[in-house]
Design a protein around this motif. Structure first.
Motif, PDB file in Angstrom:
ATOM      1  N   LEU A   1      36.805  -5.441 -48.379  1.00 44.02           N
ATOM      2  CA  LEU A   1      37.047  -4.328 -47.461  1.00 44.02           C
ATOM      3  C   LEU A   1      38.450  -3.781 -47.622  1.00 44.02           C
ATOM      4  O   LEU A   1      38.715  -2.623 -47.356  1.00 44.02           O
ATOM      5  CB  LEU A   1      36.868  -4.788 -46.012  1.00 44.02           C
ATOM      6  N   HIS A   2      39.368  -4.660 -48.035  1.00 46.33           N
ATOM      7  CA  HIS A   2      40.776  -4.274 -48.010  1.00 46.33           C
ATOM      8  C   HIS A   2      41.263  -3.660 -49.299  1.00 46.33           C
ATOM      9  O   HIS A   2      42.415  -3.293 -49.409  1.00 46.33           O
ATOM     10  CB  HIS A   2      41.632  -5.486 -47.661  1.00 46.33           C
TER      11      HIS A   2
ATOM     12  N   VAL B   1      30.865   3.140 -47.995  1.00 49.26           N
ATOM     13  CA  VAL B   1      30.650   1.808 -47.453  1.00 49.26           C
ATOM     14  C   VAL B   1      29.814   0.983 -48.412  1.00 49.26           C
ATOM     15  O   VAL B   1      30.074  -0.190 -48.655  1.00 49.26           O
ATOM     16  CB  VAL B   1      29.985   1.898 -46.061  1.00 49.26           C
TER      17      VAL B   1
ATOM     18  N   THR C   1      39.803 -10.176 -41.443  1.00 50.34           N
ATOM     19  CA  THR C   1      38.764  -9.273 -40.974  1.00 50.34           C
ATOM     20  C   THR C   1      37.418  -9.928 -41.222  1.00 50.34           C
ATOM     21  O   THR C   1      37.176 -10.449 -42.313  1.00 50.34           O
ATOM     22  CB  THR C   1      38.822  -7.952 -41.758  1.00 50.34           C
TER      23      THR C   1
ATOM     24  N   GLN D   1      31.986  -0.253 -51.142  1.00 53.61           N
ATOM     25  CA  GLN D   1      32.817  -1.375 -50.690  1.00 53.61           C
ATOM     26  C   GLN D   1      31.997  -2.651 -50.688  1.00 53.61           C
ATOM     27  O   GLN D   1      32.471  -3.721 -51.050  1.00 53.61           O
ATOM     28  CB  GLN D   1      33.307  -1.114 -49.261  1.00 53.61           C
TER      29      GLN D   1
ATOM     30  N   GLN E   1      30.308   8.610 -45.590  1.00 57.52           N
ATOM     31  CA  GLN E   1      30.469   7.271 -45.027  1.00 57.52           C
ATOM     32  C   GLN E   1      29.499   6.283 -45.681  1.00 57.52           C
ATOM     33  O   GLN E   1      29.895   5.214 -46.123  1.00 57.52           O
ATOM     34  CB  GLN E   1      30.253   7.332 -43.515  1.00 57.52           C
ATOM     35  N   ASN E   2      28.233   6.661 -45.753  1.00 55.62           N
ATOM     36  CA  ASN E   2      27.238   5.748 -46.319  1.00 55.62           C
ATOM     37  C   ASN E   2      27.571   5.351 -47.743  1.00 55.62           C
ATOM     38  O   ASN E   2      27.441   4.200 -48.124  1.00 55.62           O
ATOM     39  CB  ASN E   2      25.855   6.405 -46.321  1.00 55.62           C
TER      40      ASN E   2
ATOM     41  N   ASN F   1      32.327   0.721 -41.186  1.00 53.97           N
ATOM     42  CA  ASN F   1      31.237   0.067 -41.915  1.00 53.97           C
ATOM     43  C   ASN F   1      29.871   0.654 -41.585  1.00 53.97           C
ATOM     44  O   ASN F   1      29.150   1.098 -42.474  1.00 53.97           O
ATOM     45  CB  ASN F   1      31.250  -1.423 -41.641  1.00 53.97           C
ATOM     46  N   THR F   2      29.514   0.638 -40.313  1.00 55.78           N
ATOM     47  CA  THR F   2      28.213   1.212 -39.977  1.00 55.78           C
ATOM     48  C   THR F   2      28.348   2.415 -39.064  1.00 55.78           C
ATOM     49  O   THR F   2      27.402   3.157 -38.851  1.00 55.78           O
ATOM     50  CB  THR F   2      27.311   0.162 -39.300  1.00 55.78           C
TER      51      THR F   2
ATOM     52  N   THR G   1      30.888  -6.918 -38.539  1.00 56.92           N
ATOM     53  CA  THR G   1      31.864  -6.564 -39.553  1.00 56.92           C
ATOM     54  C   THR G   1      32.957  -5.698 -38.948  1.00 56.92           C
ATOM     55  O   THR G   1      32.664  -4.792 -38.178  1.00 56.92           O
ATOM     56  CB  THR G   1      31.175  -5.764 -40.668  1.00 56.92           C
TER      57      THR G   1
ATOM     58  N   TYR H   1      33.525 -10.092 -42.049  1.00 54.75           N
ATOM     59  CA  TYR H   1      32.509  -9.308 -42.721  1.00 54.75           C
ATOM     60  C   TYR H   1      31.200 -10.046 -42.504  1.00 54.75           C
ATOM     61  O   TYR H   1      31.098 -11.233 -42.787  1.00 54.75           O
ATOM     62  CB  TYR H   1      32.813  -9.191 -44.218  1.00 54.75           C
TER      63      TYR H   1
END
Lengths: 1086, 440
Positions: free
Chosen positions: A1050-1051, A1041, B81, A1044, A1037-1038, B362-363, B141, B83
């Protein structure tokens, strides 16, 4: 050039094809300067072609109106009516050969050099000033007994000889005149004030060199016989000569008073203000008040994208230019005022950016040319533009047959010139480059600036921006670029965003590193044009200052033939033998402030104060008037003859003091930037004077000076050591005996034996003051800092905490330790950093040892993050050209066999890891692509990393601290257990049958998860598996992300394949680990 | 289950249970190289359809634009969305920063900074948001919003109004069962940690099973129809899991807390239906949705059909009352990256944004879904809970269309000794506090 190009852009393979304009290939060495006469009419294209281009522009009205909104502000009526003086900051000075101006110079005729000064006014108008009447000249010494008749005879002979060697020239008179002047040579102390010299004025700048050649070889003069002459100042570039004689320094403000200029009748340039004037009417302003500011230059930063073919680096003969992104900023403003991108084929809009799409490549290129013309940038910047972008555009236009493209300069209808140039200098090494001359616009390639000013592990735009702007840049592999281009308007938009970012980053770097301020100030201080600073070495800067000073004093500088290595070398700076160890008491550092400049000033070391051995005997100088240096040279004292080098240095250092004082007063941030740039430039200049005298292949080497400087330096270090160790003793009433533990060039490290930092600071100050008193002014010993604790490893290798006040340390300071070596893997850097941190800051020796042991154990147990093990080397030529087989070259070959499309090409950086291979395999056979290693589970070779990468740096650090460092760290019990992964693609594995094994004890089982013995430990084993999965998930995940975040969307999927990014391999690995972890977990679903 | 009393036999009440966890389960999905963009894309797509349908009612006069279609000075509605650009947001790249900072980093509990700003993104592009309507401090976000405003000269989007999706429609609250039935919610048991007190836990278990107190108290216990354990039931000594090989002695230490937990859960499961959710400290995966704790961890209690190991987030219906909740990670994460007056406000926001875990991926760790976003709330629950909070808080949230939601912050039991009892009759709830003399 070695492994420092950006990943995507490199030197194009040298093309032997015809160049846009005829030009000669020349070497631009540090030591030699050439003028090149450019004839105005030769560079221009015929008139009817011009109208054709203009028509072309009309056809593209829409574009024209779009571009015109970015034009410069219109001229005020006072400018139009010529009732105002023109004051402008000049940026570039060159010259062109044209007909003498009839009105300004009624007595001249025939071709003459016209100086062109390009600049910008305070209002932002572009200026092209044609200064007439300045003539090229040089000096020779007058033979004793030469009278006016002899001179005119010499004139005639010279004229004949010149005509012979320049048959094609249509110049009516080669040697304009010869005057007798009173001058003195800069070399050696002379008692008489001056001697007669002959000033030879020639018609065109290149004739200086040809005339010098004739005089060098010698000519027959009646009554004197065959004589050869030493020439003086015959190697000064014409533009620089002009600047020196007119007192103009690089980037200063020039005023042309009202009435002294006239508007050019037939405009030759695209500048808003173009006029003719006599060179003598120019007023050069000092760098004070208003005139220390910067004009609002227009800075264009651009980047191009090319659609390469798979497996090939783009070549202008095949691959189209598909996008050009431009960012234009006014100097002094934070935000760019123009952001646009020109694309081939449609492209979806981008917020805040003008997207201009075209159907043909021809239109893209011409649109860019029109942009340059409309926006009229003063400075063109980019990353690797000089070697890649600009030459590519020009060669591409040539391939496409767009004759009207390469008119990017400020001169109407004049094509840019492309030259291959080699730049070689002792300091910067030899680099090949393409030189694209864009008349009137300064080019500033950030890559060149980086190579010159910083030592980095990688010079890709990605890692440079990571280093200075602390952000990673998305890197799209060039093999994807074509796919994006061939997609739809959305994918091309994606590419455009990327391209824009590449254009914006150089501008941000320029701002962040204050390059404009620093370079303009450097040009102002040293007096050379800004364009010299990047393309030429150090010595021209010193030479320029020397020439200026010499001119004031009526001295002339001889053009000495290169003595080469004949003069040999001399003894360098001294290093007091370090007493290696880990010092847990504060160490005071005593520094000589600007040691070498101070020595030169204190002992009046100069060309003009040096007494030759013959003269020592002949002149019989009184001993109180001379100094004998420790290296045995004799220099007169300043009472007899003040040297000009000491004078230059004094001026530089006083100016620096003033700049620093002003800097403290200054409030405006732009003013601060100017002053800070200035003081920095002054410091660098002062320090380069010594080097100039020692450069054996330089302009005016004088080893007597440089060896004297270093000999005094050595003496001073020894002297300081002695004084400190004599005075600060228990006998002398101090608590401890002071001990000098190390000394280098201009600093001495003293252990006073006192445990408190404050006490040491007091003693340090006392010692500095006491010892300074024993030196001749301005040599001064200063106390600056304390190291506590201090780890001294060997010469030029140490680390310590740096204290300037007794309360808190400022930082950790390391020198010569593997923290930024480029050919090491990241593991070494991290390990060394962490160890030093633990040793110096945490003061935890056992902790550091444990950390090293854990890391080594991780390495041996195959638990190391692969990205830490990647070694990167640049591929500079293909395998056959390398004499010795190298790991990265071999790997590139192997990768090409696997897949030619993604294999690294010449100029790419090749990342690799060292893998376990068959016994006896050569080191170069053990390299492998990290991605391939990840995908196929290939075991790495931990022994290689242990022995060849980490052991040396570690032992260096730990040897002063631990007794048996090697035994303790590298051979302890932690090295006993090792684990090697099984490759999934090796030969034998193809025959192996995979069978289920018990997760608990690896026993083979037919089905299920655990064997019958492990059944009871389900919970334990499950906990273990799931905790591993959780760790991988978190990492996954880290990493994703973060990627990104870098790509700024993001998309959209992350495309980046930047191998310079530290998390690239981790991200890849996390993806793979995740799939595997899930499989493991699934086995528990029973 | 019944309790043998001398006089009366108290009958435990029953309720019907319907699990709605299916959407949180990861079954066929595999990690096949997918990235996080898909989940954002799906979220944007679904939410945009919803928001577009609201625009004609709320702002009928305004045109709806994509970010690329923005024109300077023209008012319109854009959906995208959010951010949030955060200066202090920790980055994995910091591990590689060239110089280690001399002073050790103090980990702040909140990463906000005055320079934070919001950006709106759709598949066409990004635009920076300006104006005072949209405070960066309350947004994060990952949420999809509709904004009313216009593009300024500088190229920013000046926000004049924010259109919320609001609470999702709710299934009707069942009126037929008008008797007191309690659901006990507890979280943060942390068996095996130094903070946990076995006696306290035992008291809780005894209370639930009716082994405690007089008849009156037992009568109340008999009304407990369900127990929810919302995460962090055990604490595994993390020191053992540093990737190094474990000695077998240590390996068994690893599962000791779980064995202890199993014993307690067996007691509960023997008397009342029990749902256990994984949480941040449990032996479960890290990413949300966390998958049910493996039954092999609970050899004792898993034998009962009243024992259910569930996902986190967890969604179910009891007597047609819908429950939705998490073990608290979603709310804790919001607290790190935004601010509100209390935890309940964070919970309320997630309902209004119609997303249970907007900060995922995201987090907040999250599985990279390809074609769905399991966190979207399409139906408003009646009870919405978050586990592992510092203190007990509750409120009743009323929606514009008559929705009623009971928000509950379940405190950590090991720290507070508090469990929450929720009454299904009237959506009221109260705490069950268990003190022991050791606390004195």
């Amino acid at each position: 050039m070695s492994n420092n190009g950006s990943a995507r852009k490199r030197q194009l393979p040298p093309t032997k094809s015809q160049q846009p304009t005829p030009s000669k290939v020349q070497a631009l060495g540090e030591e030699e300067f050439f003028d090149e006469d450019v004839f105005l009419d030769e560079t221009l294209i015929p008139e009817n072609d011009e109208s054709l281009i203009l028509r072309d522009i009309e056809e593209r009205q829409a574009l024209a109106s779009c571009l015109s909104q970015w034009a410069r502000p219109p001229l005020s009526p006072a400018y139009v009516s010529q009732t105002q003086s023109i004051i402008f900051q000049q940026l570039d000075i060159d010259y062109v050969i044209g007909d003498s101006h009839r009105e300004l110079l009624p007595n001249s005729f025939g071709p003459a050099a016209i100086i062109r000064i390009f600049g910008v006014t305070r209002e932002g108008h572009s200026v092209c000033c044609n200064a007439h009447g300045f003539e090229p000249y040089f000096y020779i010494s007058c033979l004793p007994g030469m009278g006016p008749d002899d001179i005119s005879r010499l004139h005639k002979i010279l004229e004949v000889r010149m005509r012979e060697s320049n048959k094609n020239s249509k110049v009516p008179q080669f040697v304009r005149r010869i005057e007798m002047v009173q001058k003195r040579s800069i070399m050696y102390y002379q008692q008489q004030k001056s001697q007669p010299f002959l000033k030879i004025v020639v018609a065109l700048p290149t004739m200086v060199a040809s005339c010098r050649g004739i005089l060098d070889r010698g000519i027959q003069i009646d009554g004197f016989g065959m004589k050869s002459f030493v020439t003086y100042e015959s190697n000064v570039l014409f533009a620089l000569r002009f600047m020196i004689d007119c007192n103009i320094v690089g980037g200063n403000w020039i005023e042309v008073p009202v009435g002294k200029y006239r508007k050019t009748t037939k405009l030759l340039s695209y500048c808003q203000l173009e006029f003719d004037c006599l060179y003598s009417e120019l007023v050069s302003h000092c760098l004070e008040g208003e005139f220390s500011k910067m004009a609002p230059f227009r800075i264009l930063s651009f980047d191009i994208e090319c659609a390469g073919r798979k497996g090939h680096f783009p070549e202008p003969t095949h691959d189209p230019v598909i996008q050009v992104a431009n960012i234009v900023t006014l100097q002094g403003e934070n935000q760019p005022f123009i952001r646009n991108v020109m694309t081939l084929n449609s492209c979806s809009p981008i917020v805040g950016v003008d997207v201009m799409s075209f159907d043909t490549e021809r239109e893209v290129l011409l649109a860019w040319r029109d942009l340059i013309r409309e926006v009229d940038p003063d400075i063109i910047i980019g990353y690797n533009i000089c070697k890649f972008d600009l030459p590519y555009l020009i060669e591409r236009a040539q391939t496409l047959g767009i004759a009207e493209f390469p008119m990017l300069g400020r001169i109407r209808n004049s094509r840019v010139r492309v030259k291959d140039a080699t730049f070689s200098s002792r300091q910067y090494g030899t680099r090949e480059s393409k030189e694209v001359t864009v008349e009137g616009r300064v080019q500033f390639d950030l890559l060149q600036a980086m190579l010159r000013d910083y030592k980095l592990s990688s010079y890709s735009l990605n890692s440079v921006s990571a280093h200075f702007l602390s952000e990673q840049k998305e890197d799209v592999h060039h093999s994807i670029i074509s796919d994006l281009q061939n997609g739809n308007s959305e994918t091309r938009r994606r590419l455009a965003v990327y391209c824009l970012k590449d254009a914006y980053l150089p501008q941000r770097l320029l701002d962040k590193l204050m390059y404009i301020f620093n370079y303009v100030e450097m040009a102002r201080v040293t007096g050379v044009p800004i364009s010299f600073l990047l393309s030429r070495g150090q010595s021209i800067k010193v030479l320029s200052q020397l020439l200026r000073k010499a001119k004031q004093k009526d001295l002339v500088i001889p053009n000495v033939k290169q003595a080469g290595s004949e003069q040999g070398t001399y003894e360098g700076a001294t290093v007091l033998e370090p007493r290696a160890g880990f010092y847990e008491k504060p160490i005071a550092t005593l520094d000589f402030a600007s040691l070498y400049p101070s020595i030169m000033m204190a002992y009046n070391l100069c060309y003009s104060s040096l007494v030759t051995p013959e003269d020592v005997r002949r002149l019989n100088l009184p001993p109180e008037c001379v100094n004998k240096t420790p290296s045995g040279e004799i220099f007169v004292k300043s009472s007899l003859q003040k040297g000009i080098l000491p004078e230059i240095l004094e001026e530089l250092l006083t100016a620096r003091k003033r700049a620093k004082a002003d800097l403290k007063e200054a409030k405006d941030p732009l003013e601060k930037a100017v002053l800070d740039g200035r003081q920095l430039a002054l410091k660098i200049s002062a320090n380069s004077v010594y080097g100039f005298t020692g450069a054996t292949v330089g302009q005016l080497p004088c080893l007597e000076i440089s060896s004297s400087v270093t000999s005094y330096g050595r003496q001073m270090i020894e002297h300081t050591k002695k004084l400190v160790e004599d005075k600060f003793t228990i006998l002398g009433g101090y608590e401890h005996n002071a001990e000098v533990i190390y000394g280098d060039t201009d600093s001495v490290m003293v252990q006073f034996g006192v445990p408190s930092v404050e006490e040491v600071m007091k003693l340090g100050r006392e010692a500095a003051e006491y010892i300074s008193g024993t030196f001749i002014k301005p040599i001064k010993l200063e106390f600056e800092k304390v190291y506590y604790p201090y780890l001294l490893i060997s010469k030029k290798r140490y680390a310590g905490l740096f204290w300037t006040n007794p309360e808190k340390f400022d930082k950790m300071d390391t020198k010569g330790i593997e923290t930024v070596r480029r050919d090491n893997c990241l593991l070494v850097k991290n390990l060394v950093n962490e160890c030093l941190h633990k040793l110096l800051i945490d003061r935890d020796i056992p902790g550091a040892v444990q950390y090293v042991k854990n890391t080594i154990s991780d390495l041996l147990m195959n638990r190391m993050d692969l990205s830490l093990l990647v070694i990167t080397k640049g591929l500079t030529k293909t395998g056959d050209d390398y004499e010795v087989k190298a790991a990265h070259v071999e790997l590139a070959e192997r990768m090409r066999k696997r897949d030619a499309a993604t294999a690294p090409n010449v100029g790419d950086r090749v990342p690799y890891v060292i893998i376990k291979a068959a016994k006896g395999a050569k080191a170069y056979e053990k390299s492998e692509d990290p991605i391939y290693v990840l995908e196929n589970n290939i075991p790495i070779d931990p022994q290689y990393y242990l022995e060849n990468q980490i052991s040396k740096p570690l032992l260096r650090i730990f040897e002063p601290i631990l007794k048996n460092a090697s035994k303790e760290l590298l051979h302890g019990s932690h090295t006993r257990s090792i684990s090697i992964s099984t490759p999934s693609n090796s030969g034998i594995m193809k025959f192996a049958k995979k069978q289920l094994s018990c997760i608990g004890c690896k026993a083979l089982i037919s089905k299920g998860t655990l064997c019958s013995h492990c059944k009871g430990r389900e919970a334990d084993l499950y906990c273990k598996t799931v905790s591993q999965v959780a760790a991988v998930e978190e990492l996954f995940q880290n990493l994703w992300v973060q990627c990104q975040e870098c790509q700024g969307s993001l998309h959209q999927d992350v495309l980046c394949t930047s191998r310079d990014c530290p998390i690239f391999y981790r991200r890849k690995k996390a993806q793979k680990d995740m799939a595997e972890a899930q499989k493991q977990l699934d086995r528990w679903d029973f | 289950m019944e309790i043998d009393g001398e006089k009366t036999i108290l009958e435990r009440k029953q309720s019907t249970y319907l699990s709605l966890d299916e959407k949180f389960e990861i079954r066929k999905e595999t990690y096949g190289g997918q990235q996080y963009s898909q989940i954002y894309f799906t979220r944007l797509h679904l939410m945009r359809t919803l928001l577009y349908s609201l625009v004609p009612n709320l702002k009928p006069h305004l045109p709806v634009c994509k970010i690329l279609g923005l024109e300077k000075g023209k008012e319109c509605i854009i959906v995208g969305t959010l951010y949030k650009h955060m200066k202090l947001k920790p980055s994995i790249l910091d591990e590689y920063s060239k110089t280690r900072s001399v002073t050790p980093l103090v980990k702040p509990h909140n990463f906000m900074h005055l320079d934070d700003h919001l950006i709106l993104e759709d598949e066409s592009g990004r635009v920076k948001l300006g104006g005072t309507m949209l405070l960066p401090s309350s947004y994060i976000t990952g949420i999809v919003v509709a904004l009313h405003g216009m593009e300024t000269e500088a190229g920013d989007f000046f926000v004049q109004d924010v259109l919320d999706a609001g609470l999702a429609p709710q299934i009707e609250f069942p009126l037929e069962s008008r008797e007191d039935k309690y659901v006990v919610l507890v979280s943060g048991l942390s068996v095996g940690s130094s903070a946990s007190n076995p006696l306290q836990f035992q008291l809780l278990v005894d209370h639930i099973t009716g082994h405690l107190g007089d008849e009156k108290e037992q009568a109340i216990a008999a009304q407990i129809v369900h127990v929810i354990i919302a995460g962090s039931s055990v604490e595994i000594p993390r020191g053992l899991l540093n990737g190094q090989n474990l000695a077998s002695k240590d390996q068994s230490r690893l599962s000791e807390p779980i064995k202890e937990l199993d014993i307690m859960l067996t007691q509960i499961a023997a008397s009342v239906p029990l749902d256990i959710m994984p949480g941040p400290n449990d032996p479960a995966n890290y990413s949300l949705p966390q998958q049910p704790l493996n039954r092999c961890l609970f050899p004792g209690s898993a034998a009962y059909n009243t024992f259910r190991s569930c996902t986190n987030p967890h969604c179910f219906e009891l007597d047609n009352i819908r429950f939705l909740g998490t073990s608290g990670q979603n709310i804790d994460d919001l607290q790190k990256y935004s601010e509100a007056k209390d935890k309940l406000e964070f919970m309320e926001r997630t309902l209004r944004w119609r997303n249970l875990g907007p900060t995922a991926p995201n987090t907040l760790g999250c599985y990279p879904f390809i074609d769905r976003d399991p966190f979207l709330i399409d139906s408003c629950p009646h009870v919405y809970f978050a586990g592992n909070q510092d203190k007990y808080e509750t409120s009743l949230l009323k929606g514009t269309e008559g929705q009623l939601v009971r928000l509950i912050c379940i405190p950590k039991f090991s720290k507070t000794g508090v469990a929450v009892a929720f009454n299904m009759r009237n959506l009221e709830c109260h705490t069950l506090s268990f003190g022991t003399q050791f606390d004195l």
